[in-house]
Structure formats: structure tokens, C-alpha cells
Write an enzyme that holds these catalytic residues in place. Structure first.
Site, PDB file in Angstrom:
ATOM      1  CB  CYS A  63      60.565  51.560  64.991  1.00  0.00           C
ATOM      2  SG  CYS A  63      60.712  53.340  65.209  1.00  0.00           S
ATOM      3  CD  GLU A  86      62.417  50.016  60.969  1.00  0.00           C
ATOM      4  OE1 GLU A  86      62.427  50.601  59.878  1.00  0.00           O
ATOM      5  OE2 GLU A  86      61.712  50.403  61.932  1.00  0.00           O
ATOM      6  CB  CYS A 116      63.777  56.304  62.789  1.00  0.00           C
ATOM      7  SG  CYS A 116      63.877  55.215  64.228  1.00  0.00           S
ATOM      8  CB  CYS A 167      65.349  51.596  63.599  1.00  0.00           C
ATOM      9  SG  CYS A 167      63.838  51.489  64.584  1.00  0.00           S
TER      10      CYS A 167
END
Length: 142
Positions: A60, A62, A101, A104
């Protein structure tokens, strides 16, 4: 996207950076999210989502931004994030702020439980505390 009226200028800068980054690297199915974050010392870092063919290998945006921030700090300086903004382009080619998500959310709150995370909830863009995104989070001692 137009920044929400409640977003302070430093966070507007994060939003604009994330949008520029995603606008430059967006590729359907591969790079669909970009994140910009600011550490408590004012430094800004960004990352882009990297999709893998077997999904579990995906990373991801992040996590990429957090790793980049960690790499930019002195080894004795803890990673302390002040604010996080993640964007994707959907629907109809429009940028929108998205919530991290679950993984994260854990990652951000593990390293920076006091961070502010911008999310879209329904039609409203709002800032939330990292720990508020994970009710009843188990805290791990590092």
C-alpha cells in the site's frame, strides 16, 4: 479535488502532493493510490501503491510512504507522523481522499498513534486520529 474547508494549509500541501504523484504514475491495476505524510519535524514524504500479481505481494502507498519517512530519519529518531493523506482516482477520473486499509491503519497507529489521518466518510472529508480508526486496538510495546 478541492480541499475541504477544514483542511489546514500544511495538509492541503499533502493532498496536492499526493494528487500530483498519482497523476504522474497512475496505472490501472498497478499504481492506483498515492500517499503523502508529514512528520512532526515538518518533513514530507510520499509513496505510491505497488500492486502484485498474487495480491499478498502488494504494498500500500501508506506503507511505502512510512518506509520512506523512516529511511529519511536519523537512526536514533523515532518515526512520528503528524498527518497522512491518501488519494485514488475514482469514480469518473476524479481524485478522492480515501481511508487507509485495516493493515495500514495498524501500521500508522503502531508508529504514530497521535497522527491525524484524512478520510472520506460518505460525502464528508474529515480528519481522524489514527487510534480512532481502530477501536479497541491492542497496543504493542516496542
Amino acid at each position: 479535488m478541492t480541499p475541504p474547508a477544514t483542511m489546514a494549509p500544511p495538509d492541503v500541501e499533502l493532498l496536492e502532493l499526493a494528487q500530483r504523484l498519482l497523476g504522474r504514475v497512475w496505472q490501472h491495476g498497478r499504481h492506483e493510490v498515492a500517499t503523502a505524510l508529514r512528520t512532526v519535524d515538518g518533513a514530507v514524504y510520499s509513496g505510491v501503491h505497488v500492486e502484485g500479481s498474487c495480491r499478498r505481494s502488494s504494498i500500500c502507498a501508506e506503507g511505502v510512504a512510512l518506509g520512506t519517512a523512516r529511511a529519511g530519519l536519523d537512526p536514533d529518531t523515532p518515526l512520528r507522523v503528524e498527518s497522512v493523506v491518501s488519494v485514488q482516482i475514482k469514480p469518473a477520473g476524479q481524485f478522492r481522499i480515501i481511508a487507509p486499509c485495516g493493515v495500514c491503519r495498524e501500521l500508522i497507529s503502531d508508529y504514530s498513534p497521535d497522527a491525524t489521518v484524512w478520510i472520506t466518510a460518505g460525502e464528508t472529508v474529515t480528519a481522524m486520529g489514527a487510534l480512532d480508526l481502530l477501536p479497541e486496538k491492542s497496543r504493542r510495546a516496542w
